[in-house]
Design an enzyme around this catalytic site. Structure first.
Site, PDB file in Angstrom:
ATOM      1  N   LYS A  11       0.854  -1.214   0.000  1.00 40.26           N
ATOM      2  CA  LYS A  11       0.000   0.000   0.000  1.00 40.26           C
ATOM      3  C   LYS A  11       0.870   1.237   0.000  1.00 40.26           C
ATOM      4  O   LYS A  11       2.054   1.192   0.376  1.00 40.26           O
ATOM      5  CB  LYS A  11      -0.938   0.024   1.219  1.00 40.26           C
ATOM      6  CG  LYS A  11      -0.259  -0.036   2.604  1.00 40.26           C
ATOM      7  CD  LYS A  11       0.242   1.275   3.168  1.00 40.26           C
ATOM      8  CE  LYS A  11       0.802   1.126   4.588  1.00 40.26           C
ATOM      9  NZ  LYS A  11       1.634   2.263   5.021  1.00 40.26           N
ATOM     10  N   GLY A  95      10.171  -2.701   6.696  1.00 38.22           N
ATOM     11  CA  GLY A  95      10.541  -1.415   7.299  1.00 38.22           C
ATOM     12  C   GLY A  95      10.485  -0.302   6.277  1.00 38.22           C
ATOM     13  O   GLY A  95      11.249   0.658   6.317  1.00 38.22           O
ATOM     14  N   ALA A  96       9.532  -0.437   5.325  1.00 35.90           N
ATOM     15  CA  ALA A  96       9.527   0.424   4.140  1.00 35.90           C
ATOM     16  C   ALA A  96       8.305   1.323   4.052  1.00 35.90           C
ATOM     17  O   ALA A  96       8.177   2.110   3.119  1.00 35.90           O
ATOM     18  CB  ALA A  96       9.626  -0.446   2.881  1.00 35.90           C
ATOM     19  N   GLY A  97       7.348   1.171   4.983  1.00 37.00           N
ATOM     20  CA  GLY A  97       6.129   1.988   4.917  1.00 37.00           C
ATOM     21  C   GLY A  97       5.149   1.508   3.863  1.00 37.00           C
ATOM     22  O   GLY A  97       4.209   2.220   3.497  1.00 37.00           O
ATOM     23  N   GLY A  99       3.609  -1.621   4.168  1.00 40.06           N
ATOM     24  CA  GLY A  99       2.631  -2.511   4.816  1.00 40.06           C
ATOM     25  C   GLY A  99       2.792  -3.981   4.483  1.00 40.06           C
ATOM     26  O   GLY A  99       1.838  -4.753   4.651  1.00 40.06           O
ATOM     27  N   GLY A 100       3.966  -4.406   4.039  1.00 44.82           N
ATOM     28  CA  GLY A 100       4.132  -5.792   3.579  1.00 44.82           C
ATOM     29  C   GLY A 100       3.749  -6.834   4.621  1.00 44.82           C
ATOM     30  O   GLY A 100       2.966  -7.745   4.332  1.00 44.82           O
ATOM     31  N   GLY A 101       4.272  -6.708   5.832  1.00 49.43           N
ATOM     32  CA  GLY A 101       3.980  -7.701   6.878  1.00 49.43           C
ATOM     33  C   GLY A 101       2.500  -7.720   7.229  1.00 49.43           C
ATOM     34  O   GLY A 101       1.906  -8.788   7.438  1.00 49.43           O
ATOM     35  N   SER A 103       0.026  -6.837   5.216  1.00 46.56           N
ATOM     36  CA  SER A 103      -0.694  -7.403   4.077  1.00 46.56           C
ATOM     37  C   SER A 103      -0.581  -8.925   4.085  1.00 46.56           C
ATOM     38  O   SER A 103      -1.559  -9.635   3.826  1.00 46.56           O
ATOM     39  CB  SER A 103      -0.124  -6.836   2.773  1.00 46.56           C
ATOM     40  OG  SER A 103      -0.863  -7.295   1.668  1.00 46.56           O
ATOM     41  N   ASP A 135      -2.223  -1.834  10.674  1.00 44.85           N
ATOM     42  CA  ASP A 135      -2.544  -1.743   9.246  1.00 44.85           C
ATOM     43  C   ASP A 135      -3.287  -2.974   8.723  1.00 44.85           C
ATOM     44  O   ASP A 135      -3.716  -2.991   7.570  1.00 44.85           O
ATOM     45  CB  ASP A 135      -1.252  -1.580   8.411  1.00 44.85           C
ATOM     46  CG  ASP A 135      -0.625  -0.212   8.576  1.00 44.85           C
ATOM     47  OD1 ASP A 135      -1.245   0.666   9.208  1.00 44.85           O
ATOM     48  OD2 ASP A 135       0.503  -0.027   8.070  1.00 44.85           O
TER      49      ASP A 135
HETATM   50  O1  C5P Z   1       0.238  -1.696  15.281  1.00 48.93           O
HETATM   51  P1  C5P Z   1       1.653  -1.934  14.904  1.00 48.93           P
HETATM   52  O2  C5P Z   1       2.253  -3.072  15.699  1.00 48.93           O
HETATM   53  O3  C5P Z   1       1.859  -2.107  13.445  1.00 48.93           O
HETATM   54  O4  C5P Z   1       2.424  -0.621  15.289  1.00 48.93           O
HETATM   55  C1  C5P Z   1       3.819  -0.581  15.490  1.00 48.93           C
HETATM   56  C2  C5P Z   1       4.129   0.560  16.421  1.00 48.93           C
HETATM   57  O5  C5P Z   1       3.895   1.806  15.766  1.00 48.93           O
HETATM   58  C3  C5P Z   1       3.271   0.598  17.668  1.00 48.93           C
HETATM   59  O6  C5P Z   1       3.858  -0.134  18.702  1.00 48.93           O
HETATM   60  C4  C5P Z   1       3.229   2.072  17.989  1.00 48.93           C
HETATM   61  O7  C5P Z   1       4.394   2.420  18.690  1.00 48.93           O
HETATM   62  C5  C5P Z   1       3.300   2.743  16.640  1.00 48.93           C
HETATM   63  N1  C5P Z   1       1.986   3.142  16.117  1.00 48.93           N
HETATM   64  C6  C5P Z   1       1.374   4.272  16.637  1.00 48.93           C
HETATM   65  N2  C5P Z   1       0.150   4.660  16.156  1.00 48.93           N
HETATM   66  C7  C5P Z   1      -0.446   3.972  15.165  1.00 48.93           C
HETATM   67  C8  C5P Z   1       0.165   2.826  14.605  1.00 48.93           C
HETATM   68  C9  C5P Z   1       1.396   2.451  15.115  1.00 48.93           C
HETATM   69  O8  C5P Z   1       1.898   4.924  17.536  1.00 48.93           O
HETATM   70  N3  C5P Z   1      -1.643   4.384  14.688  1.00 48.93           N
END
Ligand code: C5P
Length: 296
Positions: A11, A95-97, A99-101, A103, A135
């Protein structure tokens, strides 16, 4: 049906605004997500000895992989054994923004929903997905959607399939948690409080185009550029190549621009002065319907 192969799309965040920070530390977002035609490929095979996970990148095949967690969570919710072998062919950088993991996890949920004959609606799968990562609910739907909350509110909107996207990844990744925590550190308490007092999801903000395309931006971009200077270099390179409205996706490190046609996107790629180790893709924005099984 004992095996299923599916494409899990990446995405981009066409815009991403941080509205505030919740008591639990998560940030409240208003973001327009869109799937694009860059895919990991996932094969799910019934197996009494499951769940197991193999991956084209063995360093990602550990017990913490979200695809494996997705199988466990769905099996628990369905009260059945997680008897599946998962094979993951990675094409989306981590780690690329992009959303691979997330998805991959959503695709395991929708794939096992079929393989196990559960027939659950997307809403139920998205709820399970929300426990896996912010995501994941979006990817249960795909296409275009306005996202609210920490990611759990998904409002599908008309997609922009037919338009193209140039993705540029500068070859380094960044942790989402690190970017959000730096953002929180650098934001004044007043800013976060003030934004929090704004309506979190107004009916108007769920209508695409409420934020005009020319104003689309990403609130996390400045902090990510400070943490990973390559993000700023990649943005400069994309703009110098004629990439209009170039910006970062998610928490980085990938940057992108949109183009009206494939030819226009190819033109940007050809003019791009990419540094060694950078990766470039020209991909279409995709409709939700594109997320169908490759074959049963
Ligand atoms: O939800 P996910 O594990 O993908 O998020 C990784 C980290 O990114 C969370 O632990 C949080 O620190 C941060 N995050 C956030 N606000 C969001 C999504 C992620 O602060 N809406």
């Amino acid at each position: 049906m004992s095996s299923l192969t599916l494409d899990a799309p990446a995405k981009v965040n066409l815009y991403l605004r941080v509205l505030g920070r919740r008591e639990d530390g998560y940030h409240v977002l208003d973001s327009l997500f869109h799937t694009v035609g860059l895919y990991d490929r996932i094969t799910l095979s019934a197996s009494a000895s499951g769940p197991t996970l193999t991956c084209s990148d063995p360093s990602l095949a550990g017990p913490g992989n979200l695809a494996l967690s997705a199988a466990h969570h769905l099996a628990d919710a369905a009260g059945r054994a997680p008897d599946v072998d998962i094979h993951l062919e990675k094409a989306i950088p981590t780690g690329a923004g992009l959303g691979g993991g997330s998805s991959d996890a959503a695709t395991v949920l929708t794939g096992l929903n079929r393989l196990w004959g559960l027939g659950w609606p997307r809403e139920r799968l998205a709820e399970i997905g929300a426990a896996l990562g912010s995501d994941v609910p979006f990817f249960v739907y795909g296409g275009a959607a306005v996202i609210g909350g920490r990611g759990e509110f998904v409002t599908p909107v008309p997609d922009m399939a037919g338009r193209w996207c140039v993705l540029l990844n500068p070859g380094v990744g960044v942790s989402t948690a690190a970017v959000f925590s730096a953002y929180a550190r650098e934001s004044t308490a007043e800013l976060l409080t003030e934004r929090r007092s704004a309506p979190i999801i107004t009916p108007a903000s769920t209508v695409p185009g409420t934020i005009p395309e020319g104003d689309w931006m990403n609130d996390l971009e400045p902090v990510a550029c400070r943490m990973v200077p390559e993000v700023g270099h990649a943005l400069d390179a994309l703009r110098n190549a004629g990439g209009k409205g170039a910006r970062m996706s998610g928490s980085g490190t990938t940057v992108f621009c949109l183009a009206p046609t494939r030819e226009a996107a190819d033109g940007v790629r050809e003019r791009l002065a990419a540094a060694p180790g950078w990766n470039v893709w020209v991909v279409p924005l995709t409709a939700a319907e594109a997320a169908v099984p490759v074959h049963d």
